[in-house]
Design a protein around this motif. Structure first.
Motif, PDB file in Angstrom:
ATOM      1  N   TYR A   1       0.848  -1.207   0.000  1.00 43.84           N
ATOM      2  CA  TYR A   1       0.000   0.000   0.000  1.00 43.84           C
ATOM      3  C   TYR A   1       0.877   1.248   0.000  1.00 43.84           C
ATOM      4  O   TYR A   1       1.792   1.380   0.810  1.00 43.84           O
TER       5      TYR A   1
ATOM      6  N   PRO B   1       0.542   5.027   0.584  1.00 45.25           N
ATOM      7  CA  PRO B   1      -0.381   6.083   1.026  1.00 45.25           C
ATOM      8  C   PRO B   1      -0.305   7.351   0.195  1.00 45.25           C
ATOM      9  O   PRO B   1      -1.319   8.028  -0.012  1.00 45.25           O
TER      10      PRO B   1
ATOM     11  N   GLU C   1      -0.020   7.682  -2.946  1.00 44.31           N
ATOM     12  CA  GLU C   1      -0.837   7.532  -4.162  1.00 44.31           C
ATOM     13  C   GLU C   1      -2.323   7.770  -3.882  1.00 44.31           C
ATOM     14  O   GLU C   1      -3.062   8.242  -4.723  1.00 44.31           O
ATOM     15  N   ILE C   2      -2.761   7.426  -2.684  1.00 48.79           N
ATOM     16  CA  ILE C   2      -4.191   7.399  -2.359  1.00 48.79           C
ATOM     17  C   ILE C   2      -4.649   8.589  -1.521  1.00 48.79           C
ATOM     18  O   ILE C   2      -5.603   9.301  -1.869  1.00 48.79           O
ATOM     19  N   GLU C   3      -3.945   8.814  -0.392  1.00 50.84           N
ATOM     20  CA  GLU C   3      -4.498   9.683   0.662  1.00 50.84           C
ATOM     21  C   GLU C   3      -4.663  11.146   0.259  1.00 50.84           C
ATOM     22  O   GLU C   3      -5.687  11.761   0.551  1.00 50.84           O
TER      23      GLU C   3
ATOM     24  N   LYS D   1      -5.020  12.544  -2.718  1.00 43.77           N
ATOM     25  CA  LYS D   1      -6.113  12.719  -3.698  1.00 43.77           C
ATOM     26  C   LYS D   1      -7.477  12.580  -3.017  1.00 43.77           C
ATOM     27  O   LYS D   1      -8.406  13.349  -3.282  1.00 43.77           O
ATOM     28  N   LEU D   2      -7.570  11.592  -2.149  1.00 43.06           N
ATOM     29  CA  LEU D   2      -8.839  11.346  -1.459  1.00 43.06           C
ATOM     30  C   LEU D   2      -9.209  12.526  -0.561  1.00 43.06           C
ATOM     31  O   LEU D   2     -10.351  12.988  -0.551  1.00 43.06           O
TER      32      LEU D   2
END
Length: 380
Positions: free
Chosen positions: A9, A11, A13-15, A17-18
């Motif tokens: 995972y 983070p 890449e995801i957090e 943007k979210l």
């Protein structure tokens, strides 16, 4: 066509943007909605003295869990964010930074120092908010406030006036913890205690009207003896029973001071007789109140000696201590010096020794104000 998932995972890449999506869609924004039950948390504002630490992360996470849980339950939720100027703590940090640059606060001047304070606020206040967003804090950032904002400053004055009018706030002279370095009073919770090696100086005070009779007191602070206005013994101490009500002569000052009986005295400590300096010790102050003793201040707010003895005026306390001990030896009033270790109160910000001091301060009567909170805890 299948897409390979990353094996670990990431983070980054995801957090980000979210979180941006959450903010853009105003998922954390609150408006008054009388059809829903409100649930609000006012964020305890982190000080702008640096960056967030693990304690902030834990505290923020717990608040975030609560506010998200209530949001999912259908409450009209608001988590109100903010930062605290924390004046003295921030000042200490700025002074440290200036020192690294070889600049003295006083040489800089008030206006330039305030400019530096605002620069610090922008840098660290902004860093703290970024860190909170990285944690995923679901606060309504459109309502973020800083404790020096005009609206908040006015609210403080309004509430202060209301509490004063109701009799909850009053002014009085009390014994407080004074930091001569920060030049401010600090609460009991802000005092840090450290064990330090020192000495017990045994000093003899002549009993007035009695040939070759002395009361010997043991003290860790011979420099405060200039402000002694009494000597206390325990009422059940047979050694001194006949002296209660008589007077002794204070060395150096050659002043008569009374011997009083007070139960706060520990018979087994030192000689069982203690000097009373009501201006510079909490126990002495309370004893002085009980016995109507004079309050004589030995040093000023910066820790410099007052003019009780002209030759010591303006001296640092420790410099004055050496001179006073020399004088006591010279006049034959110093009996002995013992090694001793005791707890010394230090300022949690600058680590300077705390001086108990009588000062006129504002106080809040907490009995009535705390009652609803105490009742809430007791009643579950």
């Amino acid at each position: 066509m299948s897409q390979n998932l990353e094996t670990t995972y990431n983070p980054k890449e995801i957090e980000s943007k979210l979180y941006e999506k959450w903010c853009e869609n105003q998922y954390f924004h609150a408006e008054v909605d009388r059809s829903k039950k409100p649930f609000t948390i006012v964020m305890p504002p982190p000080n702008i003295t640096g960056k967030l630490h693990m304690g902030h992360a834990l505290d923020g996470t717990l608040q975030d869990i609560l506010i998200r849980y209530k949001r999912m339950q259908g409450f009209n939720t608001l988590w109100l964010p903010g930062t605290d100027h924390s004046a003295i703590s921030t000042e200490v940090k700025i002074i440290e930074k200036l020192k690294e640059e070889g600049i003295d606060k006083h040489d800089l001047g008030r206006e330039k120092f305030i400019e530096r304070a605002w620069d610090w606020t922008k840098e660290y206040g902004g860093t703290i908010v970024k860190q909170q967003k990285k944690l995923g804090c679901s606060a309504d950032w459109s309502r973020a406030r800083f404790t020096m904002d005009e609206g908040l400053s006015k609210a403080v004055l309004v509430v202060f006036k209301k509490l004063y009018d109701k009799g909850y706030i009053y002014k009085g002279k009390r014994m407080i913890n004074w930091c001569p370095c920060c030049n401010t009073s600090i609460s009991d919770a802000e005092v840090e205690y450290e064990e330090e090696p020192t000495h017990l100086w045994h000093i003899k005070y002549k009993v007035k009207g009695e040939e070759n009779r002395y009361v010997i007191v043991a003290t860790t602070r011979p420099e405060t003896m200039l402000g002694d206005t009494g000597v206390a013994v325990h009422p059940a101490d047979e050694r001194y029973k006949d002296l209660v009500g008589k007077t002794v002569i204070l060395p150096i000052m050659n002043k008569e001071i009374p011997v009083v009986a007070d139960e706060f005295v520990e018979k087994e400590f030192g000689t069982g007789a203690v000097k009373l300096t009501p201006a510079h010790d909490p126990n002495d102050y309370e004893s002085g109140e009980r016995h109507g003793l004079e309050v004589v201040e030995v040093f000023d707010e910066t820790g410099k000696m007052n003019d009780l003895v002209p030759e010591y005026e303006g001296m640092d306390l420790y410099e004055a201590r050496e001179k006073i001990v020399e004088k006591l030896k010279e006049i034959g009033a110093l009996v002995k010096i013992e090694d001793y270790t005791h707890n010394v109160g230090k300022c949690y910000r600058c680590h300077h020794r705390i001086e108990p001091k009588i000062s006129e301060q504002w106080f809040v009567k907490m009995d009535t104000l705390a009652k609803p909170a105490i009742d809430a805890v007791r009643n579950g």
